[in-house]
Write an enzyme that holds these catalytic residues in place. Structure first.
Site, short mmCIF file in Angstrom:
data_model
loop_
_atom_site.label_atom_id
_atom_site.label_comp_id
_atom_site.label_asym_id
_atom_site.label_seq_id
_atom_site.Cartn_x
_atom_site.Cartn_y
_atom_site.Cartn_z
N ASN A 160 5.46 -14.13 21.06
CA ASN A 160 4.93 -13.49 19.86
C ASN A 160 3.61 -14.10 19.41
O ASN A 160 2.73 -13.41 18.90
CB ASN A 160 5.95 -13.62 18.72
CG ASN A 160 5.47 -13.02 17.43
OD1 ASN A 160 5.29 -11.81 17.32
ND2 ASN A 160 5.23 -13.86 16.43
N ASP A 273 -1.24 -14.19 16.51
CA ASP A 273 -0.25 -13.19 16.91
C ASP A 273 -0.75 -12.40 18.11
O ASP A 273 -1.72 -11.63 18.02
CB ASP A 273 0.03 -12.24 15.74
CG ASP A 273 1.32 -11.47 15.93
OD1 ASP A 273 2.38 -12.11 15.87
OD2 ASP A 273 1.26 -10.25 16.14
N ASP A 304 12.20 -16.50 21.43
CA ASP A 304 11.89 -16.77 20.04
C ASP A 304 11.30 -15.52 19.38
O ASP A 304 10.60 -14.74 20.01
CB ASP A 304 10.89 -17.93 19.95
CG ASP A 304 10.56 -18.33 18.53
OD1 ASP A 304 11.46 -18.83 17.84
OD2 ASP A 304 9.41 -18.12 18.11
N HIS A 308 9.95 -9.56 16.30
CA HIS A 308 8.58 -9.43 15.84
C HIS A 308 7.63 -9.03 16.96
O HIS A 308 6.41 -9.08 16.80
CB HIS A 308 8.12 -10.74 15.18
CG HIS A 308 8.95 -11.12 14.01
ND1 HIS A 308 9.05 -10.33 12.89
CD2 HIS A 308 9.76 -12.20 13.78
CE1 HIS A 308 9.86 -10.90 12.02
NE2 HIS A 308 10.31 -12.02 12.53
N GLU A 338 16.19 -14.08 19.76
CA GLU A 338 16.39 -14.42 18.36
C GLU A 338 16.03 -13.20 17.51
O GLU A 338 14.88 -12.77 17.47
CB GLU A 338 15.49 -15.59 17.94
CG GLU A 338 15.63 -15.94 16.47
CD GLU A 338 14.46 -16.74 15.92
OE1 GLU A 338 14.67 -17.45 14.92
OE2 GLU A 338 13.34 -16.63 16.47
#
Length: 603
Positions: A160, A273, A304, A308, A338
């Site tokens: 991410n 990002d 992780d 997102h 996650e």
């Protein structure tokens, strides 16, 4: 009550484990058969003090090393982790999940001071192991040593974001605490320059799934649509591989609020990002994580911040990585993501939407916290198990969920219970912690122990306040906080196989390993108290072997009895933990001591 709790805790600690069959070879073993031990590598064991500063010179701001500060490097490394494999294996662990080993940005500045990349989630060099953790050779030696003991290694990975390097001219970059608000695609479209409103990126069609193509992103030549991003001269070229140094491969829209559009396109607390809709970024990340499989023989990845990242990324990443691992001789490569969401139905939905084989089961953590610490009704567990049918493959997926009750972000179960019950006696808190772990070990899913729970660590909060070193530390906070059942000096190493919690968890793992039905049997809810504390009963049914396992937990502070229907396979009851009557038939009576549990086998 005190006498009852003490008796229960003693029985748990001293219970004789069942004779377990040896785990299948690690390459052949399905994830559902594993017991995972999750470690923050920097906090586990210091095997080589010469790498504590990562080969850097100067003070904490330059090296990141300050063991008196809970937010800095403390000295743990892969040499130390390899030295503790016997201790870990003694818990019945068959897989070790390590925090990201990649080279991190050494420190980030916050208004309140410094924080170091000891945890691994601020990656800069994604192809090499952080020197603070021992470097590439130490990591390879650790993986090889784990494999020699039939233990898998699961690597935490981040796609991410990277560490914070890219700055925006419109924002104050002197501190990670300074706000840099998200600028939406509606207010700041990719086809209009933010500073003057001029038309840019003619022909760019947007980021929708149909437009995630090389020709479309070739038209995205001006990245000043939301902010004016730049790389400070002092950090030019610090990322590896080289493509990561190009700001065009990042969203550059400011800080996420973690809802709606910005959940995907926003910066995670100022971290850079990645633009994971771009084919070049997808290709680059897939190649990075093929590298770790090829060079080190990694057995799985924990993803992780998976929710997102846009789903299309995972739809390519998961099958390509799985296929590559299989070609490398790893047929049961593990992937779990996650998805930080407490609702079982949402967890199931994300698993399907993102196309993931498994996720971390936040539902178990919440059910344990609320029923053991907040006095919540036990129907939480019923709702959790009923939601299993919502997963893409129902029970098959549920059996692969990584279940946990403590971790490095939310904190330890012991702390959550203590926070809600500040006057609770330590013996009762410990009994509740044991009971929570029993529910994790014997319900469906893959039990995931958080390092230190087996030594009675409690912590003073979440995040860095729950990442205590297992080795001797000068940290005043870590040395003075509460521990349960402590053996030896508080300031010394905490590797005591004789600790009552270590022995209790090892016994649970042994029982689980001895009986396949406790690893992959289907779940049948038998009973739950509808109001407040009491009995929770469920069976794990092994149809292939014609047996069932009855697990009954008592969340009350006094003994409870119950007669319940146990229709299903088997005729004769035997005890695996606690006292089980040697009766026959489907109507079965049980008595469970205060804050205790029983496991009964009917075969």
């Amino acid at each position: 009550m005190s006498r009852l709790l003490t008796t229960a805790a003693t029985l748990l600690a001293l219970a004789a484990p069942a004779l377990a069959e040896s785990p299948a070879p690690y390459r052949d073993r399905p994830f559902a058969d594993d017991v995972v031990y999750f470690v923050v590598t920097d906090r586990m064991a210091n095997g080589d003090a010469s790498n504590d500063k990562g080969g850097l010179t100067g003070g904490p701001e330059q090296t990141g090393y300050d063991p008196t500060d809970i937010g800095m490097f403390h000295g743990g490394d892969f040499q130390g982790l390899a030295q503790k494999l016997d201790y870990i294996q003694g818990l019945g662990v068959t897989a070790i999940w390590v925090t990201p080993p990649v080279v991190n940005k050494v420190v980030h500045k916050y208004d309140g001071g410094l924080s170091a990349g000891y945890h691994g989630y601020w990656g800069l060099d994604f192809l090499n192991v952080d020197p603070h953790l021992g470097g590439n050779a130490a990591f390879k030696a650790f993986v090889d040593a784990a494999h020699a003991r039939n233990i898998k290694v699961i690597m935490d990975i981040v796609v991410n974001h990277t560490g914070d390097v890219i700055q925006y001219r419109e924002c104050d970059g002197s501190s990670m605490s300074k706000p840099c608000p998200y600028r939406s695609k509606g207010d700041y479209p990719t086809t209009r320059r933010a500073s003057d409103g001029a038309a840019i990126n003619t022909g760019f069609k947007g980021d929708g799934a149909a437009h995630q193509t090389v020709p479309n992103y070739a038209t995205l030549t001006d990245i000043n649509y939301a902010y004016t991003p730049y790389v400070p001269a002092a950090e030019a070229g610090v990322k590896n591989p080289a493509w990561m140094n190009d700001p065009r491969h990042y969203h550059n829209r400011g800080d996420s609020n973690f809802s709606g559009e910005d959940s995907i396109f926003g910066d995670f607390s100022r971290l850079d990002d990645l633009y994971t809709e771009q084919p070049a970024v997808v290709d680059g990340l897939i190649e990075i994580y093929k590298h770790w499989i090829r060079e080190y023989g990694i057995d799985g990845y924990r993803l992780d911040t998976a929710k997102h990242v846009n789903p299309e990324f995972w739809h390519r990443f998961v099958p390509e990585i799985t296929a590559f691992a299989k070609a490398q001789g790893i047929p049961n490569f593990i992937i779990f993501g996650e998805v930080a969401n407490e609702k079982p139905a949402d967890l199931a939905a994300y698993t399907g939407i993102l196309g993931l084989p498994s996720v971390l089961d936040f539902g178990v953590a919440v059910a344990a916290r609320d029923t053991l610490g907040m006095g919540a009704d036990l129907d939480l567990w019923d709702g959790l198990f009923r939601a299993d049918r919502l997963y893409p493959k129902g029970d098959e997926t549920a059996h692969q969920l990584a279940t946990f009750i403590s971790n490095h972000d939310q904190g330890r179960l012991a702390f959550k219970i203590r926070k809600a019950n500040p006057k609770m006696k330590a013996e009762e808190l410990q009994a509740r912690v044991v009971l929570g772990h029993a529910l994790m070990f014997f319900s469906r899913g893959v039990p995931t122990l958080y390092y230190g729970d087996e030594q009675g660590f409690v912590g003073l909060g979440d995040d860095k306040a729950s990442r205590q070193p297992m080795f001797a530390s000068p940290s005043k906070q870590f040395n003075t906080e509460e521990r349960l059942g402590t053996i030896g000096p508080r300031t010394g190493d905490a590797f005591q196989p004789g600790h009552s919690l270590y022995r209790a968890f090892a016994s649970m793992a042994t029982i689980r390993q001895a009986h396949p039905g406790l690893r992959q049997g289907r779940t049948v809810m038998r009973y739950f108290e509808r109001k407040g504390p009491g009995l929770l009963a469920f069976s794990r049914i092994d149809d292939a072997r014609g047996e069932q396992f009855l697990i009954v937990a008592n969340t009350d502070t006094k003994p409870r009895s119950l007669t319940l229907d146990t229709e299903g396979p088997g005729t004769t009851w035997t005890s695996l933990h606690g006292t089980c009557a040697a009766g026959q038939g489907t109507a079965y009576s049980v008595t469970v001591p205060a804050l205790d549990y029983i496991v009964c086998r009917k075969g």
